[in-house]
Design an enzyme around this catalytic site. Structure first.
Site, PDB file in Angstrom:
ATOM      1  N   SER A 140     -11.644  15.936   2.684  1.00 37.74           N
ATOM      2  CA  SER A 140     -12.543  14.943   3.282  1.00 37.74           C
ATOM      3  C   SER A 140     -12.944  15.359   4.683  1.00 37.74           C
ATOM      4  O   SER A 140     -12.108  15.815   5.469  1.00 37.74           O
ATOM      5  CB  SER A 140     -11.865  13.579   3.347  1.00 37.74           C
ATOM      6  OG  SER A 140     -12.688  12.690   4.089  1.00 37.74           O
ATOM      7  N   TYR A 153      -4.352   8.693   4.817  1.00 35.82           N
ATOM      8  CA  TYR A 153      -5.356   9.430   4.037  1.00 35.82           C
ATOM      9  C   TYR A 153      -5.632  10.801   4.656  1.00 35.82           C
ATOM     10  O   TYR A 153      -5.651  11.828   3.966  1.00 35.82           O
ATOM     11  CB  TYR A 153      -6.634   8.598   3.977  1.00 35.82           C
ATOM     12  CG  TYR A 153      -7.766   9.216   3.191  1.00 35.82           C
ATOM     13  CD1 TYR A 153      -7.724   9.289   1.804  1.00 35.82           C
ATOM     14  CD2 TYR A 153      -8.899   9.709   3.839  1.00 35.82           C
ATOM     15  CE1 TYR A 153      -8.772   9.843   1.084  1.00 35.82           C
ATOM     16  CE2 TYR A 153      -9.951  10.261   3.130  1.00 35.82           C
ATOM     17  CZ  TYR A 153      -9.887  10.326   1.749  1.00 35.82           C
ATOM     18  OH  TYR A 153     -10.927  10.880   1.046  1.00 35.82           O
TER      19      TYR A 153
HETATM   20  P1  NDP Z   1     -13.597   6.884  -6.729  1.00 32.23           P
HETATM   21  O1  NDP Z   1     -12.696   5.792  -6.257  1.00 32.23           O
HETATM   22  O2  NDP Z   1     -15.032   6.604  -6.995  1.00 32.23           O
HETATM   23  O3  NDP Z   1     -12.977   7.560  -8.058  1.00 32.23           O
HETATM   24  C1  NDP Z   1     -11.633   7.901  -8.053  1.00 32.23           C
HETATM   25  C2  NDP Z   1     -11.320   8.655  -9.315  1.00 32.23           C
HETATM   26  O4  NDP Z   1      -9.964   9.148  -9.226  1.00 32.23           O
HETATM   27  C3  NDP Z   1     -11.367   7.798 -10.561  1.00 32.23           C
HETATM   28  O5  NDP Z   1     -11.816   8.595 -11.615  1.00 32.23           O
HETATM   29  C4  NDP Z   1      -9.905   7.394 -10.770  1.00 32.23           C
HETATM   30  O6  NDP Z   1      -9.571   7.108 -12.124  1.00 32.23           O
HETATM   31  C5  NDP Z   1      -9.225   8.688 -10.325  1.00 32.23           C
HETATM   32  N1  NDP Z   1      -7.826   8.508  -9.927  1.00 32.23           N
HETATM   33  C6  NDP Z   1      -7.318   7.748  -8.931  1.00 32.23           C
HETATM   34  N2  NDP Z   1      -5.972   7.848  -8.899  1.00 32.23           N
HETATM   35  C7  NDP Z   1      -5.638   8.701  -9.892  1.00 32.23           C
HETATM   36  C8  NDP Z   1      -4.411   9.207 -10.393  1.00 32.23           C
HETATM   37  N3  NDP Z   1      -3.236   8.860  -9.838  1.00 32.23           N
HETATM   38  N4  NDP Z   1      -4.438  10.060 -11.442  1.00 32.23           N
HETATM   39  C9  NDP Z   1      -5.615  10.418 -12.019  1.00 32.23           C
HETATM   40  N5  NDP Z   1      -6.801   9.976 -11.599  1.00 32.23           N
HETATM   41  C10 NDP Z   1      -6.811   9.124 -10.556  1.00 32.23           C
HETATM   42  O7  NDP Z   1     -13.432   8.054  -5.641  1.00 32.23           O
HETATM   43  P2  NDP Z   1     -14.483   9.187  -5.167  1.00 32.23           P
HETATM   44  O8  NDP Z   1     -15.185   9.729  -6.338  1.00 32.23           O
HETATM   45  O9  NDP Z   1     -15.239   8.664  -4.013  1.00 32.23           O
HETATM   46  O10 NDP Z   1     -13.474  10.286  -4.577  1.00 32.23           O
HETATM   47  C11 NDP Z   1     -13.255  11.528  -5.239  1.00 32.23           C
HETATM   48  C12 NDP Z   1     -12.552  12.462  -4.272  1.00 32.23           C
HETATM   49  O11 NDP Z   1     -13.394  12.714  -3.156  1.00 32.23           O
HETATM   50  C13 NDP Z   1     -11.249  11.878  -3.705  1.00 32.23           C
HETATM   51  O12 NDP Z   1     -10.284  12.906  -3.610  1.00 32.23           O
HETATM   52  C14 NDP Z   1     -11.662  11.398  -2.318  1.00 32.23           C
HETATM   53  O13 NDP Z   1     -10.566  11.380  -1.437  1.00 32.23           O
HETATM   54  C15 NDP Z   1     -12.706  12.445  -1.952  1.00 32.23           C
HETATM   55  N6  NDP Z   1     -13.649  11.998  -0.948  1.00 32.23           N
HETATM   56  C16 NDP Z   1     -14.484  10.934  -1.145  1.00 32.23           C
HETATM   57  C17 NDP Z   1     -15.376  10.541  -0.158  1.00 32.23           C
HETATM   58  C18 NDP Z   1     -16.296   9.368  -0.326  1.00 32.23           C
HETATM   59  O14 NDP Z   1     -16.903   8.956   0.677  1.00 32.23           O
HETATM   60  N7  NDP Z   1     -16.457   8.818  -1.515  1.00 32.23           N
HETATM   61  C19 NDP Z   1     -15.455  11.260   1.128  1.00 32.23           C
HETATM   62  C20 NDP Z   1     -14.529  12.363   1.228  1.00 32.23           C
HETATM   63  C21 NDP Z   1     -13.682  12.708   0.229  1.00 32.23           C
HETATM   64  P3  NDP Z   1      -9.689   5.586 -12.721  1.00 32.23           P
HETATM   65  O15 NDP Z   1     -11.161   5.340 -12.912  1.00 32.23           O
HETATM   66  O16 NDP Z   1      -8.935   5.646 -14.001  1.00 32.23           O
HETATM   67  O17 NDP Z   1      -9.088   4.672 -11.695  1.00 32.23           O
END
Ligand code: NDP
Length: 245
Positions: A140, A153
């Site tokens: 991030s 985080y």
């Molecule tokens: P979302 O909350 O939109 O999606 C999260 C995803 O991760 C879902 O598919 C969820 O599955 C899955 N997930 C969460 N916990 C687990 C777990 N323990 N095991 C398996 N799957 C899991 O997040 P984003 O798409 O926004 O984030 C994706 C990545 O990008 C993350 O690593 C985040 O830290 C990073 N990021 C995001 C930013 C943003 O502004 N959005 C900025 C910088 C980094 P389910 O649907 O089943 O809950």
């Protein structure tokens, strides 16, 4: 039967950035494994959106922080076409908590999912990805901002970047690239949840491009690293953020 179709495993692909990455890699010709934690309906929606467009996707549930679930996930991924070519680790959570004694449970939760999860996924990727393959983890851009309440985080994502650099070194000799993509604020549940419109607008204004990013704008960079165009990029953190930091 021999197949030339390559396989990509995307963790956290039921929603958000992971979903956009899976859809993009499917368009680029990969068979895609849609990993998710518990949201079956969203995972199936991702699979359907890919298969309906002529792609090839299957959903596999696994908590990335649970050892036997991650090894089961990788075994299944490898069995599909006989080899695993690309792993993208996008699964993550972002609860807000200040650095106070009362926040220890939040800290443990974030570290468990984001850092232990990254260790397990990267470790299994190192074992399972074929020589010449690609490994990409999501970090991030907020690491550079040090905003209050982002401590757990940011600690977890700083750890992810450390793991990426070390793994790139450990895989010397196998022609596998290991990189991180570090998005700025991007329009997903993770970003929007718990924020007022004013807070969202204020964060959007921080980047010179004065807006938040879209999941597709992150996916296109991941796709470059996952494909032939990214072949000389290794052990890097690519900050994709409109100039946010
Ligand atoms: P979302 O909350 O939109 O999606 C999260 C995803 O991760 C879902 O598919 C969820 O599955 C899955 N997930 C969460 N916990 C687990 C777990 N323990 N095991 C398996 N799957 C899991 O997040 P984003 O798409 O926004 O984030 C994706 C990545 O990008 C993350 O690593 C985040 O830290 C990073 N990021 C995001 C930013 C943003 O502004 N959005 C900025 C910088 C980094 P389910 O649907 O089943 O809950």
């Amino acid at each position: 039967m021999t197949t030339t179709q390559q396989t990509a495993l995307v963790t956290g692909a039921s929603r958000g950035i992971g979903r956009a990455i899976a859809q993009r890699l499917a368009r680029d010709g990969f068979t895609v494994i849609i990993n998710y934690a518990g949201n079956v309906a969203s995972a199936e929606e991702t699979v359907h959106s890919i298969n309906a467009n002529g792609g090839n996707a299957i959903a596999i549930q696994a908590d990335v922080a649970v050892e036997n679930q991650v090894s089961r996930l990788f075994r299944a991924a490898k069995n599909i076409n006989g080899q695993l070519d690309v792993v993208v680790h996008s699964a993550g959570i972002m609860p807000m908590a200040k650095i106070t004694p009362a926040a220890l449970a939040d800290f443990d939760k974030v570290i468990n999912t984001n850092l232990r999860g990254a260790f397990l996924v990267l470790a299994n990727a190192a074992e399972s990805v074929r020589d010449g393959g690609k490994i990409i983890a999501l970090s991030s851009s907020v690491i550079a901002k040090s905003f209050p309440a982002y401590g757990p985080y940011i600690a977890s994502k700083a750890g992810v970047e450390g793991l990426v650099h070390v793994l790139a070194n450990e895989l010397r000799g196998r022609n596998i690239t290991v990189n991180a993509v570090a998005p700025g604020p991007t329009g997903t549940d993770l970003f929007f949840n718990g924020k007022s419109t004013e807070q969202i607008n204020a964060i959007a204004a921080l980047a010179p491009l004065a807006r938040i990013g879209t999941p597709d704008e992150i996916a296109s960079v991941v796709a470059t690293l996952a494909g032939a165009d990214g072949s000389w990029v290794n052990s890097q953190v690519i900050r994709v953020n409109g100039g946010f930091a």
